[in-house]
Scaffold this active site. Structure first.
Site, mmCIF file in Angstrom:
data_model
loop_
_atom_site.group_PDB
_atom_site.id
_atom_site.type_symbol
_atom_site.label_atom_id
_atom_site.label_comp_id
_atom_site.label_asym_id
_atom_site.label_seq_id
_atom_site.Cartn_x
_atom_site.Cartn_y
_atom_site.Cartn_z
ATOM 1 C CB THR A 134 115.967 -64.125 105.124
ATOM 2 O OG1 THR A 134 116.033 -64.206 106.539
ATOM 3 C CG2 THR A 134 115.783 -65.546 104.604
ATOM 4 C CG ASP A 135 119.151 -62.786 109.402
ATOM 5 O OD1 ASP A 135 117.975 -63.145 109.154
ATOM 6 O OD2 ASP A 135 119.454 -62.108 110.416
ATOM 7 C CD GLU A 136 113.996 -65.716 109.581
ATOM 8 O OE1 GLU A 136 113.380 -66.789 109.642
ATOM 9 O OE2 GLU A 136 113.464 -64.612 109.786
ATOM 10 C CE1 TYR A 159 110.811 -66.270 104.127
ATOM 11 C CE2 TYR A 159 112.072 -66.159 106.167
ATOM 12 C CZ TYR A 159 111.725 -65.613 104.944
ATOM 13 O OH TYR A 159 112.284 -64.429 104.538
ATOM 14 C CE LYS A 163 113.982 -65.411 100.569
ATOM 15 N NZ LYS A 163 113.411 -64.578 99.460
HETATM 16 P P1 NAD Z 1 106.004 -59.500 102.127
HETATM 17 O O1 NAD Z 1 105.356 -60.783 102.528
HETATM 18 O O2 NAD Z 1 105.592 -58.236 102.793
HETATM 19 O O3 NAD Z 1 105.772 -59.257 100.553
HETATM 20 C C1 NAD Z 1 105.903 -60.281 99.602
HETATM 21 C C2 NAD Z 1 105.276 -59.793 98.303
HETATM 22 O O4 NAD Z 1 105.444 -60.834 97.321
HETATM 23 C C3 NAD Z 1 103.782 -59.501 98.388
HETATM 24 O O5 NAD Z 1 103.482 -58.274 97.755
HETATM 25 C C4 NAD Z 1 103.140 -60.663 97.657
HETATM 26 O O6 NAD Z 1 101.897 -60.323 97.026
HETATM 27 C C5 NAD Z 1 104.216 -61.010 96.639
HETATM 28 N N1 NAD Z 1 104.133 -62.406 96.181
HETATM 29 C C6 NAD Z 1 104.021 -63.518 96.961
HETATM 30 N N2 NAD Z 1 103.949 -64.608 96.181
HETATM 31 C C7 NAD Z 1 104.053 -64.183 94.892
HETATM 32 C C8 NAD Z 1 104.071 -64.842 93.642
HETATM 33 N N3 NAD Z 1 103.938 -66.180 93.544
HETATM 34 N N4 NAD Z 1 104.204 -64.106 92.520
HETATM 35 C C9 NAD Z 1 104.316 -62.752 92.580
HETATM 36 N N5 NAD Z 1 104.287 -62.073 93.748
HETATM 37 C C10 NAD Z 1 104.163 -62.783 94.894
HETATM 38 O O7 NAD Z 1 107.566 -59.749 102.248
HETATM 39 P P2 NAD Z 1 108.717 -58.737 102.681
HETATM 40 O O8 NAD Z 1 108.820 -58.727 104.157
HETATM 41 O O9 NAD Z 1 108.548 -57.477 101.950
HETATM 42 O O10 NAD Z 1 109.991 -59.512 102.121
HETATM 43 C C11 NAD Z 1 110.430 -59.307 100.776
HETATM 44 C C12 NAD Z 1 111.613 -60.210 100.508
HETATM 45 O O11 NAD Z 1 112.664 -59.889 101.420
HETATM 46 C C13 NAD Z 1 111.323 -61.693 100.687
HETATM 47 O O12 NAD Z 1 111.997 -62.395 99.658
HETATM 48 C C14 NAD Z 1 111.902 -62.029 102.054
HETATM 49 O O13 NAD Z 1 112.316 -63.361 102.098
HETATM 50 C C15 NAD Z 1 113.075 -61.065 102.110
HETATM 51 N N6 NAD Z 1 113.477 -60.634 103.472
HETATM 52 C C16 NAD Z 1 112.548 -60.170 104.348
HETATM 53 C C17 NAD Z 1 112.963 -59.722 105.611
HETATM 54 C C18 NAD Z 1 111.982 -59.160 106.605
HETATM 55 O O14 NAD Z 1 112.361 -58.871 107.750
HETATM 56 N N7 NAD Z 1 110.732 -58.921 106.249
HETATM 57 C C19 NAD Z 1 114.310 -59.780 105.968
HETATM 58 C C20 NAD Z 1 115.235 -60.263 105.024
HETATM 59 C C21 NAD Z 1 114.808 -60.678 103.782
HETATM 60 P P1 TYD Z 2 108.660 -62.370 113.204
HETATM 61 O O1 TYD Z 2 108.315 -60.930 113.132
HETATM 62 O O2 TYD Z 2 107.615 -63.377 112.813
HETATM 63 O O3 TYD Z 2 109.991 -62.551 112.343
HETATM 64 P P2 TYD Z 2 110.993 -63.853 112.242
HETATM 65 O O4 TYD Z 2 110.304 -65.036 112.792
HETATM 66 O O5 TYD Z 2 111.197 -63.950 110.760
HETATM 67 O O6 TYD Z 2 112.222 -63.466 112.987
HETATM 68 O O7 TYD Z 2 109.114 -62.699 114.688
HETATM 69 C C1 TYD Z 2 110.166 -61.993 115.320
HETATM 70 C C2 TYD Z 2 110.374 -62.608 116.683
HETATM 71 O O8 TYD Z 2 109.224 -62.342 117.494
HETATM 72 C C3 TYD Z 2 110.505 -64.118 116.656
HETATM 73 O O9 TYD Z 2 111.458 -64.503 117.658
HETATM 74 C C4 TYD Z 2 109.132 -64.628 117.028
HETATM 75 C C5 TYD Z 2 108.620 -63.552 117.962
HETATM 76 N N1 TYD Z 2 107.160 -63.319 117.949
HETATM 77 C C6 TYD Z 2 106.447 -63.279 119.161
HETATM 78 O O10 TYD Z 2 106.998 -63.464 120.252
HETATM 79 N N2 TYD Z 2 105.103 -63.030 119.107
HETATM 80 C C7 TYD Z 2 104.441 -62.826 117.931
HETATM 81 O O11 TYD Z 2 103.200 -62.613 117.948
HETATM 82 C C8 TYD Z 2 105.195 -62.849 116.706
HETATM 83 C C9 TYD Z 2 104.517 -62.634 115.381
HETATM 84 C C10 TYD Z 2 106.555 -63.098 116.766
#
Ligand code: NAD
Ligand code: TYD
Length: 351
Positions: A134-136, A159, A163
Protein backbone atom coordinates in the site's frame (compact mmCIF):
# COMPACT_ATOMS: atom_id res chain seq x y z
CA UNK A 1 0.35 -23.11 -18.71
CA UNK A 2 1.61 -21.12 -15.72
CA UNK A 3 0.42 -21.76 -12.16
CA UNK A 4 -0.01 -18.62 -10.04
CA UNK A 5 -0.35 -18.99 -6.28
CA UNK A 6 -2.49 -16.06 -5.07
CA UNK A 7 -2.76 -15.46 -1.31
CA UNK A 8 -5.87 -13.59 -0.16
CA UNK A 9 -7.72 -14.50 -3.35
CA UNK A 10 -11.09 -14.43 -1.59
CA UNK A 11 -10.62 -10.77 -0.62
CA UNK A 12 -11.53 -7.62 -2.51
CA UNK A 13 -8.43 -7.15 -4.70
CA UNK A 14 -7.36 -10.80 -4.66
CA UNK A 15 -10.71 -11.92 -6.08
CA UNK A 16 -10.39 -9.36 -8.90
CA UNK A 17 -6.93 -10.76 -9.70
CA UNK A 18 -8.22 -14.35 -9.65
CA UNK A 19 -11.22 -13.51 -11.87
CA UNK A 20 -8.91 -11.80 -14.40
CA UNK A 21 -6.47 -14.72 -14.50
CA UNK A 22 -9.26 -17.22 -15.09
CA UNK A 23 -11.26 -15.08 -17.54
CA UNK A 24 -8.48 -13.35 -19.50
CA UNK A 25 -5.52 -15.78 -19.50
CA UNK A 26 -4.85 -19.52 -19.68
CA UNK A 27 -3.07 -19.55 -16.29
CA UNK A 28 -3.96 -21.85 -13.47
CA UNK A 29 -4.69 -20.18 -10.12
CA UNK A 30 -4.28 -21.59 -6.62
CA UNK A 31 -6.12 -19.39 -4.15
CA UNK A 32 -4.65 -19.66 -0.63
CA UNK A 33 -6.99 -17.94 1.82
CA UNK A 34 -7.84 -18.38 5.48
CA UNK A 35 -11.34 -16.96 4.94
CA UNK A 36 -11.35 -14.35 7.70
CA UNK A 37 -14.39 -12.07 7.94
CA UNK A 38 -13.02 -10.33 4.79
CA UNK A 39 -12.67 -13.49 2.70
CA UNK A 40 -15.74 -14.35 0.67
CA UNK A 41 -15.97 -17.26 -1.74
CA UNK A 42 -19.13 -15.73 -3.21
CA UNK A 43 -16.84 -13.20 -4.90
CA UNK A 44 -15.35 -16.11 -6.88
CA UNK A 45 -18.60 -17.86 -7.81
CA UNK A 46 -18.20 -16.92 -11.49
CA UNK A 47 -14.82 -18.71 -11.80
CA UNK A 48 -14.86 -21.39 -9.07
CA UNK A 49 -15.93 -24.20 -11.40
CA UNK A 50 -13.03 -23.59 -13.81
CA UNK A 51 -10.66 -26.58 -14.01
CA UNK A 52 -7.85 -23.98 -13.81
CA UNK A 53 -8.96 -22.78 -10.35
CA UNK A 54 -8.07 -24.45 -7.03
CA UNK A 55 -8.87 -23.30 -3.51
CA UNK A 56 -6.83 -24.02 -0.38
CA UNK A 57 -8.26 -22.80 2.90
CA UNK A 58 -4.95 -22.17 4.64
CA UNK A 59 -3.64 -19.61 7.12
CA UNK A 60 -0.36 -18.18 5.78
CA UNK A 61 1.01 -18.28 9.34
CA UNK A 62 0.83 -22.12 9.33
CA UNK A 63 4.26 -23.11 8.00
CA UNK A 64 3.58 -26.82 7.44
CA UNK A 65 0.36 -26.17 5.54
CA UNK A 66 1.95 -23.45 3.40
CA UNK A 67 4.84 -25.80 2.57
CA UNK A 68 2.36 -28.52 1.58
CA UNK A 69 0.58 -26.12 -0.79
CA UNK A 70 3.88 -25.29 -2.54
CA UNK A 71 4.78 -29.00 -2.82
CA UNK A 72 1.40 -30.02 -4.18
CA UNK A 73 0.80 -27.18 -6.64
CA UNK A 74 4.37 -26.38 -7.83
CA UNK A 75 3.61 -22.70 -8.65
CA UNK A 76 5.52 -20.60 -11.19
CA UNK A 77 4.84 -17.40 -9.24
CA UNK A 78 3.33 -16.09 -6.01
CA UNK A 79 1.15 -13.00 -5.71
CA UNK A 80 0.89 -12.18 -2.02
CA UNK A 81 -2.26 -10.23 -1.16
CA UNK A 82 -3.40 -11.93 2.06
CA UNK A 83 -3.50 -9.36 4.84
CA UNK A 84 -5.53 -7.70 7.51
CA UNK A 85 -6.40 -4.54 5.58
CA UNK A 86 -8.63 -2.15 7.51
CA UNK A 87 -7.01 0.80 9.32
CA UNK A 88 -9.85 1.22 11.86
CA UNK A 89 -9.61 -2.44 12.89
CA UNK A 90 -5.83 -2.07 13.25
CA UNK A 91 -6.43 0.73 15.75
CA UNK A 92 -8.85 -1.29 17.90
CA UNK A 93 -6.96 -4.61 17.52
CA UNK A 94 -3.40 -4.46 16.16
CA UNK A 95 -2.34 -8.02 17.10
CA UNK A 96 -4.00 -9.71 14.10
CA UNK A 97 -2.18 -7.25 11.81
CA UNK A 98 1.20 -8.12 13.29
CA UNK A 99 0.41 -11.82 13.03
CA UNK A 100 -0.83 -12.04 9.45
CA UNK A 101 0.93 -9.11 7.81
CA UNK A 102 4.36 -9.58 9.39
CA UNK A 103 4.62 -13.15 10.74
CA UNK A 104 2.47 -14.52 7.88
CA UNK A 105 4.61 -12.79 5.25
CA UNK A 106 7.76 -14.20 6.85
CA UNK A 107 6.31 -17.74 6.90
CA UNK A 108 5.26 -17.39 3.26
CA UNK A 109 8.66 -16.03 2.22
CA UNK A 110 10.45 -18.92 3.88
CA UNK A 111 8.15 -21.52 2.34
CA UNK A 112 8.53 -19.89 -1.07
CA UNK A 113 12.32 -19.67 -0.74
CA UNK A 114 12.65 -23.31 0.28
CA UNK A 115 10.49 -24.29 -2.69
CA UNK A 116 12.45 -22.01 -5.06
CA UNK A 117 15.73 -23.55 -3.85
CA UNK A 118 14.35 -26.97 -4.80
CA UNK A 119 13.70 -25.87 -8.40
CA UNK A 120 16.12 -25.83 -11.30
CA UNK A 121 16.39 -24.72 -14.91
CA UNK A 122 13.72 -22.47 -16.43
CA UNK A 123 11.29 -23.10 -13.59
CA UNK A 124 13.78 -21.64 -11.10
CA UNK A 125 14.94 -18.81 -13.38
CA UNK A 126 11.36 -17.72 -14.11
CA UNK A 127 10.04 -17.88 -10.53
CA UNK A 128 8.75 -14.62 -8.98
CA UNK A 129 7.36 -13.55 -5.63
CA UNK A 130 5.16 -10.46 -6.04
CA UNK A 131 4.41 -8.65 -2.79
CA UNK A 132 1.32 -6.44 -2.92
CA UNK A 133 1.44 -3.43 -0.62
CA UNK A 134 0.00 0.00 0.00
CA UNK A 135 0.98 3.65 -0.42
CA UNK A 136 0.15 4.09 3.29
CA UNK A 137 3.70 2.89 4.13
CA UNK A 138 4.91 6.36 3.05
CA UNK A 139 2.87 8.16 5.73
CA UNK A 140 0.97 11.36 5.07
CA UNK A 141 1.53 14.21 2.58
CA UNK A 142 0.99 17.93 3.08
CA UNK A 143 -0.88 20.03 0.52
CA UNK A 144 1.63 19.34 -2.25
CA UNK A 145 3.91 16.58 -3.52
CA UNK A 146 3.47 12.90 -4.39
CA UNK A 147 4.68 9.54 -3.13
CA UNK A 148 7.43 8.21 -5.41
CA UNK A 149 9.33 4.93 -5.10
CA UNK A 150 12.07 6.97 -3.35
CA UNK A 151 9.81 8.47 -0.66
CA UNK A 152 10.97 7.61 2.86
CA UNK A 153 8.85 5.08 4.76
CA UNK A 154 6.91 6.77 7.59
CA UNK A 155 3.94 4.52 8.41
CA UNK A 156 1.51 6.02 10.92
CA UNK A 157 -1.14 3.40 11.70
CA UNK A 158 -0.72 -0.14 13.03
CA UNK A 159 -1.94 -1.30 9.59
CA UNK A 160 0.59 0.70 7.60
CA UNK A 161 3.40 -0.14 10.04
CA UNK A 162 2.65 -3.85 9.60
CA UNK A 163 2.63 -3.48 5.78
CA UNK A 164 5.88 -1.47 5.91
CA UNK A 165 7.44 -4.29 7.95
CA UNK A 166 6.35 -6.83 5.35
CA UNK A 167 7.81 -4.69 2.54
CA UNK A 168 11.13 -4.62 4.42
CA UNK A 169 11.10 -8.40 4.86
CA UNK A 170 10.53 -8.91 1.14
CA UNK A 171 13.33 -6.46 0.32
CA UNK A 172 15.68 -8.23 2.74
CA UNK A 173 14.92 -11.67 1.27
CA UNK A 174 15.96 -10.30 -2.13
CA UNK A 175 19.08 -8.59 -0.84
CA UNK A 176 20.24 -11.45 1.41
CA UNK A 177 19.17 -14.58 -0.44
CA UNK A 178 18.84 -13.29 -4.01
CA UNK A 179 15.18 -14.32 -3.77
CA UNK A 180 13.35 -13.04 -6.91
CA UNK A 181 10.84 -10.43 -5.71
CA UNK A 182 8.88 -7.47 -7.02
CA UNK A 183 6.85 -5.13 -4.79
CA UNK A 184 3.99 -2.81 -5.64
CA UNK A 185 2.55 -0.01 -3.51
CA UNK A 186 -0.92 1.06 -4.56
CA UNK A 187 -3.33 3.83 -3.61
CA UNK A 188 -6.91 3.30 -2.34
CA UNK A 189 -8.91 0.83 -4.45
CA UNK A 190 -12.64 0.83 -5.00
CA UNK A 191 -15.05 -1.24 -7.07
CA UNK A 192 -17.33 -4.32 -6.94
CA UNK A 193 -16.97 -6.94 -4.18
CA UNK A 194 -15.49 -4.38 -1.75
CA UNK A 195 -16.21 -5.19 1.86
CA UNK A 196 -18.57 -2.51 3.27
CA UNK A 197 -16.33 -1.42 6.12
CA UNK A 198 -14.30 0.79 3.77
CA UNK A 199 -15.45 4.29 2.83
CA UNK A 200 -17.00 3.80 -0.63
CA UNK A 201 -19.06 0.60 -0.18
CA UNK A 202 -20.09 1.65 3.33
CA UNK A 203 -21.43 4.96 2.04
CA UNK A 204 -23.24 3.33 -0.89
CA UNK A 205 -25.00 0.76 1.27
CA UNK A 206 -25.79 3.13 4.16
CA UNK A 207 -27.23 5.69 1.74
CA UNK A 208 -29.36 3.01 0.07
CA UNK A 209 -30.71 2.01 3.47
CA UNK A 210 -31.36 5.55 4.69
CA UNK A 211 -28.64 5.19 7.36
CA UNK A 212 -26.23 7.95 8.48
CA UNK A 213 -23.08 8.47 6.38
CA UNK A 214 -20.32 8.74 9.03
CA UNK A 215 -17.70 11.27 7.93
CA UNK A 216 -14.58 11.33 10.09
CA UNK A 217 -13.50 14.82 11.19
CA UNK A 218 -14.22 17.50 8.58
CA UNK A 219 -14.18 15.15 5.60
CA UNK A 220 -11.22 17.03 4.13
CA UNK A 221 -8.74 14.14 4.18
CA UNK A 222 -7.59 13.23 0.68
CA UNK A 223 -7.25 9.77 -0.84
CA UNK A 224 -6.09 8.83 -4.35
CA UNK A 225 -8.60 6.39 -5.85
CA UNK A 226 -8.03 3.55 -8.35
CA UNK A 227 -10.64 1.18 -9.81
CA UNK A 228 -9.86 -2.35 -8.61
CA UNK A 229 -9.71 -3.94 -12.09
CA UNK A 230 -7.13 -1.32 -13.14
CA UNK A 231 -5.07 -2.34 -10.09
CA UNK A 232 -5.44 -6.04 -10.99
CA UNK A 233 -4.27 -5.33 -14.57
CA UNK A 234 -1.27 -3.42 -13.20
CA UNK A 235 -0.41 -6.31 -10.87
CA UNK A 236 -0.48 -8.84 -13.71
CA UNK A 237 1.74 -6.56 -15.79
CA UNK A 238 4.28 -6.13 -12.97
CA UNK A 239 4.32 -9.88 -12.38
CA UNK A 240 5.07 -10.46 -16.04
CA UNK A 241 7.40 -7.55 -16.87
CA UNK A 242 8.54 -5.96 -13.60
CA UNK A 243 12.26 -5.89 -12.89
CA UNK A 244 13.36 -8.12 -10.01
CA UNK A 245 14.15 -6.26 -6.80
CA UNK A 246 12.23 -3.17 -7.95
CA UNK A 247 9.24 -1.40 -6.45
CA UNK A 248 6.41 0.09 -8.54
CA UNK A 249 3.90 2.64 -7.26
CA UNK A 250 0.39 2.21 -8.70
CA UNK A 251 -2.20 4.98 -8.75
CA UNK A 252 -4.66 6.72 -11.02
CA UNK A 253 -3.91 10.42 -10.34
CA UNK A 254 -7.38 10.71 -8.78
CA UNK A 255 -7.16 12.74 -5.61
CA UNK A 256 -10.47 13.46 -3.86
CA UNK A 257 -11.46 14.67 -0.43
CA UNK A 258 -13.69 12.24 1.44
CA UNK A 259 -16.53 14.77 1.17
CA UNK A 260 -16.12 14.89 -2.62
CA UNK A 261 -16.33 11.09 -2.74
CA UNK A 262 -19.45 10.93 -0.55
CA UNK A 263 -21.15 13.75 -2.48
CA UNK A 264 -20.40 11.99 -5.80
CA UNK A 265 -21.94 8.74 -4.49
CA UNK A 266 -25.01 10.63 -3.26
CA UNK A 267 -25.44 12.37 -6.63
CA UNK A 268 -25.34 9.03 -8.51
CA UNK A 269 -27.84 7.52 -6.06
CA UNK A 270 -30.14 10.56 -6.36
CA UNK A 271 -30.30 9.75 -10.07
CA UNK A 272 -30.61 5.94 -9.80
CA UNK A 273 -32.66 5.78 -6.57
CA UNK A 274 -34.61 9.08 -6.58
CA UNK A 275 -36.98 7.88 -3.85
CA UNK A 276 -34.18 8.39 -1.26
CA UNK A 277 -33.02 11.80 -2.53
CA UNK A 278 -31.31 13.93 -1.43
CA UNK A 279 -29.00 11.20 -0.08
CA UNK A 280 -26.47 13.86 0.97
CA UNK A 281 -28.81 14.83 3.82
CA UNK A 282 -27.64 11.60 5.54
CA UNK A 283 -24.07 12.95 5.94
CA UNK A 284 -23.11 12.88 9.63
CA UNK A 285 -19.84 14.25 11.00
CA UNK A 286 -18.37 11.87 13.58
CA UNK A 287 -15.26 11.78 15.75
CA UNK A 288 -12.05 11.70 13.71
CA UNK A 289 -9.90 8.58 13.38
CA UNK A 290 -6.89 8.73 15.76
CA UNK A 291 -3.72 9.63 13.82
CA UNK A 292 -5.77 10.08 10.64
CA UNK A 293 -3.41 10.53 7.66
CA UNK A 294 -4.24 13.77 5.85
CA UNK A 295 -3.39 13.12 2.23
CA UNK A 296 -2.20 10.27 -0.01
CA UNK A 297 -1.20 10.85 -3.64
CA UNK A 298 0.75 8.48 -5.89
CA UNK A 299 3.22 9.45 -8.57
CA UNK A 300 2.60 6.60 -11.04
CA UNK A 301 5.16 7.77 -13.64
CA UNK A 302 7.48 4.78 -13.22
CA UNK A 303 4.95 2.04 -14.01
CA UNK A 304 3.53 4.17 -16.84
CA UNK A 305 6.95 4.84 -18.36
CA UNK A 306 8.72 1.50 -17.77
CA UNK A 307 5.81 -0.92 -18.24
CA UNK A 308 3.33 1.11 -20.32
CA UNK A 309 0.49 0.75 -17.79
CA UNK A 310 -2.48 3.15 -17.92
CA UNK A 311 -5.76 2.88 -15.98
CA UNK A 312 -8.85 2.30 -18.12
CA UNK A 313 -11.39 3.92 -15.78
CA UNK A 314 -11.71 7.53 -14.67
CA UNK A 315 -13.03 8.14 -11.16
CA UNK A 316 -16.41 9.09 -12.66
CA UNK A 317 -16.82 5.96 -14.81
CA UNK A 318 -15.47 3.66 -12.11
CA UNK A 319 -17.65 5.10 -9.36
CA UNK A 320 -20.81 4.83 -11.47
CA UNK A 321 -20.00 1.18 -12.30
CA UNK A 322 -19.41 0.52 -8.61
CA UNK A 323 -22.69 2.05 -7.44
CA UNK A 324 -24.58 0.17 -10.17
CA UNK A 325 -22.91 -3.09 -9.12
CA UNK A 326 -23.99 -2.69 -5.47
CA UNK A 327 -27.54 -1.88 -6.56
CA UNK A 328 -27.78 -5.02 -8.66
CA UNK A 329 -25.95 -7.57 -6.46
CA UNK A 330 -28.18 -7.89 -3.45
CA UNK A 331 -27.24 -11.55 -2.81
CA UNK A 332 -23.59 -10.66 -2.32
CA UNK A 333 -24.51 -7.66 -0.17
CA UNK A 334 -26.81 -9.78 2.04
CA UNK A 335 -24.05 -12.36 2.37
CA UNK A 336 -21.56 -9.89 3.83
CA UNK A 337 -24.11 -7.95 5.87
CA UNK A 338 -24.45 -10.69 8.47
CA UNK A 339 -22.35 -12.43 11.10
CA UNK A 340 -19.16 -11.18 12.61
CA UNK A 341 -18.88 -8.12 10.40
CA UNK A 342 -22.33 -6.89 11.32
CA UNK A 343 -21.54 -7.20 15.05
CA UNK A 344 -18.38 -5.19 14.59
CA UNK A 345 -20.08 -2.41 12.67
CA UNK A 346 -22.83 -2.17 15.29
CA UNK A 347 -20.23 -1.77 18.03
CA UNK A 348 -18.50 0.98 16.04
CA UNK A 349 -21.44 3.03 14.92
CA UNK A 350 -24.43 1.78 16.92
CA UNK A 351 -26.37 1.47 13.68
P1 NAD B 1 -9.22 -7.74 1.99
O1 NAD B 1 -9.25 -7.48 3.45
O2 NAD B 1 -10.45 -7.52 1.18
O3 NAD B 1 -8.80 -9.27 1.73
C1 NAD B 1 -7.77 -9.90 2.44
C2 NAD B 1 -7.88 -11.40 2.20
O4 NAD B 1 -6.80 -12.04 2.90
C3 NAD B 1 -9.18 -12.03 2.71
O5 NAD B 1 -9.72 -12.90 1.74
C4 NAD B 1 -8.75 -12.78 3.95
O6 NAD B 1 -9.56 -13.94 4.21
C5 NAD B 1 -7.32 -13.16 3.59
N1 NAD B 1 -6.49 -13.39 4.79
C6 NAD B 1 -6.38 -12.59 5.88
N2 NAD B 1 -5.54 -13.15 6.77
C7 NAD B 1 -5.09 -14.31 6.21
C8 NAD B 1 -4.18 -15.31 6.64
N3 NAD B 1 -3.58 -15.25 7.84
N4 NAD B 1 -3.94 -16.35 5.82
C9 NAD B 1 -4.55 -16.45 4.61
N5 NAD B 1 -5.43 -15.53 4.16
C10 NAD B 1 -5.70 -14.46 4.96
O7 NAD B 1 -7.99 -6.91 1.43
P2 NAD B 1 -7.83 -6.17 0.03
O8 NAD B 1 -8.43 -4.82 0.12
O9 NAD B 1 -8.24 -7.07 -1.05
O10 NAD B 1 -6.25 -5.98 -0.01
C11 NAD B 1 -5.41 -7.01 -0.55
C12 NAD B 1 -3.97 -6.59 -0.40
O11 NAD B 1 -3.76 -5.37 -1.11
C13 NAD B 1 -3.53 -6.34 1.04
O12 NAD B 1 -2.22 -6.85 1.19
C14 NAD B 1 -3.56 -4.83 1.18
O13 NAD B 1 -2.61 -4.41 2.12
C15 NAD B 1 -3.19 -4.40 -0.23
N6 NAD B 1 -3.72 -3.08 -0.66
C16 NAD B 1 -5.03 -2.79 -0.49
C17 NAD B 1 -5.52 -1.55 -0.95
C18 NAD B 1 -6.97 -1.19 -0.84
O14 NAD B 1 -7.35 -0.05 -1.15
N7 NAD B 1 -7.86 -2.09 -0.45
C19 NAD B 1 -4.65 -0.63 -1.54
C20 NAD B 1 -3.29 -0.99 -1.69
C21 NAD B 1 -2.84 -2.22 -1.25
P1 TYD C 1 -10.85 3.66 4.29
O1 TYD C 1 -11.78 3.23 3.22
O2 TYD C 1 -10.96 3.01 5.64
O3 TYD C 1 -9.38 3.52 3.68
P2 TYD C 1 -7.95 4.06 4.29
O4 TYD C 1 -8.13 4.42 5.71
O5 TYD C 1 -7.08 2.85 4.11
O6 TYD C 1 -7.57 5.21 3.42
O7 TYD C 1 -11.03 5.23 4.50
C1 TYD C 1 -10.88 6.14 3.44
C2 TYD C 1 -11.04 7.53 4.00
O8 TYD C 1 -12.39 7.70 4.44
C3 TYD C 1 -10.19 7.79 5.23
O9 TYD C 1 -9.74 9.16 5.19
C4 TYD C 1 -11.12 7.59 6.40
C5 TYD C 1 -12.46 8.03 5.83
N1 TYD C 1 -13.65 7.34 6.36
C6 TYD C 1 -14.75 8.09 6.82
O10 TYD C 1 -14.74 9.33 6.81
N2 TYD C 1 -15.85 7.42 7.27
C7 TYD C 1 -15.91 6.05 7.31
O11 TYD C 1 -16.94 5.49 7.75
C8 TYD C 1 -14.78 5.31 6.82
C9 TYD C 1 -14.79 3.80 6.83
C10 TYD C 1 -13.67 6.00 6.35
Amino acid sequence: MKTILVTGGAGFIGSAVVRQFINDTDSRVVNVDKLTYAGNLQSLASVASSPRYAFEQVDICEAAEVARVFREHQPDAVMHLAAESHVDRSITGPAAFIQTNIVGTCVLLEAARTYWNSLDGDKKAGFRFHHISTDEVYGSLGDSGFFTEQTRYEPNSPYSASKASSDHLVRAWHHTYGFPVVTTNCSNNYGPYHFPEKLIPLMILNACNGKPLPIYGKGDNIRDWLYVDDHARALRLVLEKGKLGETYNIGGWNEKTNLEVVDAICAILDELRPQGAPHASLKTYVQDRPGHDKRYAIDASKIERDLGWKPQETFETGLRKTVEWYLSNDDWVQGVSSGEYQNWIQNQYGS
